[in-house]
Scaffold this motif. Sequence first.
Motif, PDB file in Angstrom:
ATOM      1  N   GLY A   8     -15.510 107.837  71.662  1.00  0.00           N
ATOM      2  CA  GLY A   8     -16.797 108.227  72.223  1.00  0.00           C
ATOM      3  C   GLY A   8     -16.683 109.053  73.486  1.00  0.00           C
ATOM      4  O   GLY A   8     -17.520 109.925  73.741  1.00  0.00           O
ATOM      5  N   ILE A   9     -15.644 108.795  74.280  1.00  0.00           N
ATOM      6  CA  ILE A   9     -15.478 109.565  75.525  1.00  0.00           C
ATOM      7  C   ILE A   9     -14.500 110.722  75.353  1.00  0.00           C
ATOM      8  O   ILE A   9     -14.217 111.447  76.304  1.00  0.00           O
ATOM      9  CB  ILE A   9     -15.023 108.656  76.686  1.00  0.00           C
ATOM     10  CG1 ILE A   9     -13.595 108.148  76.459  1.00  0.00           C
ATOM     11  CG2 ILE A   9     -15.986 107.497  76.866  1.00  0.00           C
ATOM     12  CD1 ILE A   9     -13.009 107.409  77.646  1.00  0.00           C
ATOM     13  N   GLY A  10     -13.980 110.890  74.121  1.00  0.00           N
ATOM     14  CA  GLY A  10     -13.089 112.015  73.833  1.00  0.00           C
ATOM     15  C   GLY A  10     -11.675 111.864  74.357  1.00  0.00           C
ATOM     16  O   GLY A  10     -10.958 112.858  74.480  1.00  0.00           O
ATOM     17  N   ALA A  11     -11.256 110.630  74.658  1.00  0.00           N
ATOM     18  CA  ALA A  11      -9.874 110.386  75.117  1.00  0.00           C
ATOM     19  C   ALA A  11      -8.999 110.129  73.896  1.00  0.00           C
ATOM     20  O   ALA A  11      -8.716 108.982  73.542  1.00  0.00           O
ATOM     21  CB  ALA A  11      -9.842 109.205  76.076  1.00  0.00           C
ATOM     22  N   LEU A  12      -8.552 111.213  73.252  1.00  0.00           N
ATOM     23  CA  LEU A  12      -7.933 111.106  71.931  1.00  0.00           C
ATOM     24  C   LEU A  12      -6.446 111.446  71.890  1.00  0.00           C
ATOM     25  O   LEU A  12      -5.798 111.241  70.858  1.00  0.00           O
ATOM     26  CB  LEU A  12      -8.659 112.046  70.953  1.00  0.00           C
ATOM     27  CG  LEU A  12     -10.143 111.779  70.741  1.00  0.00           C
ATOM     28  CD1 LEU A  12     -10.777 112.944  69.994  1.00  0.00           C
ATOM     29  CD2 LEU A  12     -10.339 110.498  69.961  1.00  0.00           C
ATOM     30  N   LYS A  13      -5.906 111.985  72.971  1.00  0.00           N
ATOM     31  CA  LYS A  13      -4.544 112.501  72.922  1.00  0.00           C
ATOM     32  C   LYS A  13      -3.516 111.436  72.541  1.00  0.00           C
ATOM     33  O   LYS A  13      -2.650 111.678  71.696  1.00  0.00           O
ATOM     34  CB  LYS A  13      -4.169 113.117  74.279  1.00  0.00           C
ATOM     35  CG  LYS A  13      -4.799 114.486  74.529  1.00  0.00           C
ATOM     36  CD  LYS A  13      -4.176 115.550  73.636  1.00  0.00           C
ATOM     37  CE  LYS A  13      -4.797 116.920  73.866  1.00  0.00           C
ATOM     38  NZ  LYS A  13      -4.473 117.478  75.171  1.00  0.00           N
ATOM     39  N   LEU A  14      -3.571 110.267  73.169  1.00  0.00           N
ATOM     40  CA  LEU A  14      -2.605 109.210  72.851  1.00  0.00           C
ATOM     41  C   LEU A  14      -2.725 108.761  71.395  1.00  0.00           C
ATOM     42  O   LEU A  14      -1.717 108.542  70.721  1.00  0.00           O
ATOM     43  CB  LEU A  14      -2.803 108.013  73.788  1.00  0.00           C
ATOM     44  CG  LEU A  14      -2.135 108.108  75.164  1.00  0.00           C
ATOM     45  CD1 LEU A  14      -2.475 106.873  75.995  1.00  0.00           C
ATOM     46  CD2 LEU A  14      -0.628 108.237  75.038  1.00  0.00           C
ATOM     47  N   GLN A  15      -3.961 108.611  70.931  1.00  0.00           N
ATOM     48  CA  GLN A  15      -4.187 108.249  69.532  1.00  0.00           C
ATOM     49  C   GLN A  15      -3.658 109.342  68.606  1.00  0.00           C
ATOM     50  O   GLN A  15      -3.062 109.053  67.562  1.00  0.00           O
ATOM     51  CB  GLN A  15      -5.684 108.035  69.291  1.00  0.00           C
ATOM     52  CG  GLN A  15      -6.005 107.492  67.915  1.00  0.00           C
ATOM     53  CD  GLN A  15      -7.485 107.270  67.695  1.00  0.00           C
ATOM     54  OE1 GLN A  15      -7.922 106.881  66.607  1.00  0.00           O
ATOM     55  NE2 GLN A  15      -8.300 107.509  68.721  1.00  0.00           N
ATOM     56  N   TYR A  16      -3.849 110.590  69.014  1.00  0.00           N
ATOM     57  CA  TYR A  16      -3.383 111.738  68.232  1.00  0.00           C
ATOM     58  C   TYR A  16      -1.863 111.741  68.128  1.00  0.00           C
ATOM     59  O   TYR A  16      -1.310 111.890  67.035  1.00  0.00           O
ATOM     60  CB  TYR A  16      -3.884 113.015  68.906  1.00  0.00           C
ATOM     61  CG  TYR A  16      -3.388 114.302  68.297  1.00  0.00           C
ATOM     62  CD1 TYR A  16      -3.832 114.731  67.044  1.00  0.00           C
ATOM     63  CD2 TYR A  16      -2.488 115.114  68.990  1.00  0.00           C
ATOM     64  CE1 TYR A  16      -3.391 115.918  66.496  1.00  0.00           C
ATOM     65  CE2 TYR A  16      -2.046 116.309  68.450  1.00  0.00           C
ATOM     66  CZ  TYR A  16      -2.491 116.712  67.206  1.00  0.00           C
ATOM     67  OH  TYR A  16      -2.041 117.892  66.668  1.00  0.00           O
ATOM     68  N   TYR A  17      -1.191 111.527  69.249  1.00  0.00           N
ATOM     69  CA  TYR A  17       0.274 111.520  69.244  1.00  0.00           C
ATOM     70  C   TYR A  17       0.823 110.341  68.440  1.00  0.00           C
ATOM     71  O   TYR A  17       1.830 110.471  67.725  1.00  0.00           O
ATOM     72  CB  TYR A  17       0.818 111.467  70.671  1.00  0.00           C
ATOM     73  CG  TYR A  17       0.527 112.706  71.485  1.00  0.00           C
ATOM     74  CD1 TYR A  17       0.522 113.976  70.902  1.00  0.00           C
ATOM     75  CD2 TYR A  17       0.236 112.623  72.845  1.00  0.00           C
ATOM     76  CE1 TYR A  17       0.235 115.116  71.637  1.00  0.00           C
ATOM     77  CE2 TYR A  17      -0.048 113.757  73.600  1.00  0.00           C
ATOM     78  CZ  TYR A  17      -0.048 114.994  72.989  1.00  0.00           C
ATOM     79  OH  TYR A  17      -0.330 116.120  73.731  1.00  0.00           O
ATOM     80  N   SER A  18       0.167 109.195  68.553  1.00  0.00           N
ATOM     81  CA  SER A  18       0.647 108.010  67.836  1.00  0.00           C
ATOM     82  C   SER A  18       0.513 108.169  66.325  1.00  0.00           C
ATOM     83  O   SER A  18       1.243 107.533  65.564  1.00  0.00           O
ATOM     84  CB  SER A  18      -0.117 106.767  68.299  1.00  0.00           C
ATOM     85  OG  SER A  18      -1.474 106.815  67.899  1.00  0.00           O
ATOM     86  N   CYS A  19      -0.416 109.035  65.897  1.00  0.00           N
ATOM     87  CA  CYS A  19      -0.622 109.267  64.468  1.00  0.00           C
ATOM     88  C   CYS A  19       0.573 109.936  63.802  1.00  0.00           C
ATOM     89  O   CYS A  19       0.723 109.867  62.579  1.00  0.00           O
ATOM     90  CB  CYS A  19      -1.870 110.110  64.239  1.00  0.00           C
ATOM     91  SG  CYS A  19      -3.390 109.175  64.418  1.00  0.00           S
ATOM     92  N   PHE A  20       1.406 110.598  64.592  1.00  0.00           N
ATOM     93  CA  PHE A  20       2.605 111.208  64.029  1.00  0.00           C
ATOM     94  C   PHE A  20       3.729 110.184  63.878  1.00  0.00           C
ATOM     95  O   PHE A  20       4.703 110.419  63.177  1.00  0.00           O
ATOM     96  CB  PHE A  20       3.081 112.361  64.925  1.00  0.00           C
ATOM     97  CG  PHE A  20       2.158 113.543  64.927  1.00  0.00           C
ATOM     98  CD1 PHE A  20       2.173 114.457  63.893  1.00  0.00           C
ATOM     99  CD2 PHE A  20       1.248 113.721  65.958  1.00  0.00           C
ATOM    100  CE1 PHE A  20       1.307 115.550  63.883  1.00  0.00           C
ATOM    101  CE2 PHE A  20       0.383 114.805  65.960  1.00  0.00           C
ATOM    102  CZ  PHE A  20       0.411 115.724  64.923  1.00  0.00           C
ATOM    103  N   VAL A  21       3.564 109.050  64.540  1.00  0.00           N
ATOM    104  CA  VAL A  21       4.596 108.008  64.514  1.00  0.00           C
ATOM    105  C   VAL A  21       4.236 106.885  63.545  1.00  0.00           C
ATOM    106  O   VAL A  21       5.094 106.417  62.788  1.00  0.00           O
ATOM    107  CB  VAL A  21       4.814 107.426  65.932  1.00  0.00           C
ATOM    108  CG1 VAL A  21       5.862 106.311  65.904  1.00  0.00           C
ATOM    109  CG2 VAL A  21       5.211 108.519  66.904  1.00  0.00           C
ATOM    110  N   SER A  22       2.964 106.458  63.561  1.00  0.00           N
ATOM    111  CA  SER A  22       2.568 105.260  62.814  1.00  0.00           C
ATOM    112  C   SER A  22       2.817 105.332  61.300  1.00  0.00           C
ATOM    113  O   SER A  22       3.325 104.347  60.727  1.00  0.00           O
ATOM    114  CB  SER A  22       1.106 104.909  63.094  1.00  0.00           C
ATOM    115  OG  SER A  22       0.247 105.980  62.799  1.00  0.00           O
TER     116      SER A  22
END
Length: 238
Positions: A170-184
Motif C-alpha cells: 500500500g505504501i509502495g515499499a516493494l524493493k525488498l519483496q521484489y529482490y526476495s522474489c528472485f531467491v524464494s
Amino acid sequence: VSNIILFSTQYKQYRPSLFLVDVNCSKAILNLGVIFFVIQVAGLIHYQSANFIIGSYIGMEDVTSYNVTFKYFNVLYMVFSIFIFPFWSAATDAYASNDVQWIKNATKKYLTIYGLFVIVGIFMLCVSSLAYPIWIGKDVVDIPFIHSSLCLIYMLTLMFGSIFGNLLNGIGALKLQYYSCFVSPILFISLCMGLIKLNFGVSAVFIASIISNFNGIILAPMQYRKIFVHGKGGLWKA
C-alpha cells in the motif's frame, strides 16, 4: 455495462479519457507494474510447481493428500484475506496523510485478529481427522497428522506475512519483496528436491514452503519496524 451507465451519469466527472493521459507518469507506473508482475510470477512458480514436484518425485497418490490438506486449511487463509483486503488501500490513504499512528494501530488490530485465527487453525487441526472423512469420504486417502500440522504452520505464516505485505504494498515499499522474489522460488525448489532425497515425502513441500516464505516471516515485519518504529529510509522504504 455498469461502467457505461455509471460513467455516463452520476460518475461522469470521473470518466476516463485519453486526453487526460499524462505520459510523463508512464515510467513510474510501468516500473511499479513490472515489480508487481515479477512478484506474481514468483508466487505462481511456487504454488503451481508443488503438485508437479510431488507427482514426479513422490507419487500421484500423494498429490491428492497434499491438495486435500492444502484446501482444508486454505479456507482459513481465504477468510482471513477478506479481513486483510481493505488494509492495502487504507494504508495508502493513511501513509499519504502521514498518519503513522493509524497505521500502527491498524497493524496491532490485524495482529489481534490473526491471533484469533491461530486459535481457529489449531481447532481445525485437532478435528482434521474427523473433518477429512466427512468431506472426502472414509478410507479415500490417508493424510498423516504431520502433513496437517505443517500445512497449518504454512498457512499461518502466509497470513502473518500478508498483514505486513498488504501494508508495504500500500505504501509502495516493494524493493525488498521484489529482490526476495528472485531467491524464494529457487530456494523452494532446491529445498523440495533436497528434502525429498532425504525421504521427507510430502512434508518436504510444506517445509520448503515455510522456509522460502522468508520475506513474509522475517523481511516484511522487519521492514515495517524499520519504517514505522525506527523511522528508517533508504532500501527499507523503497
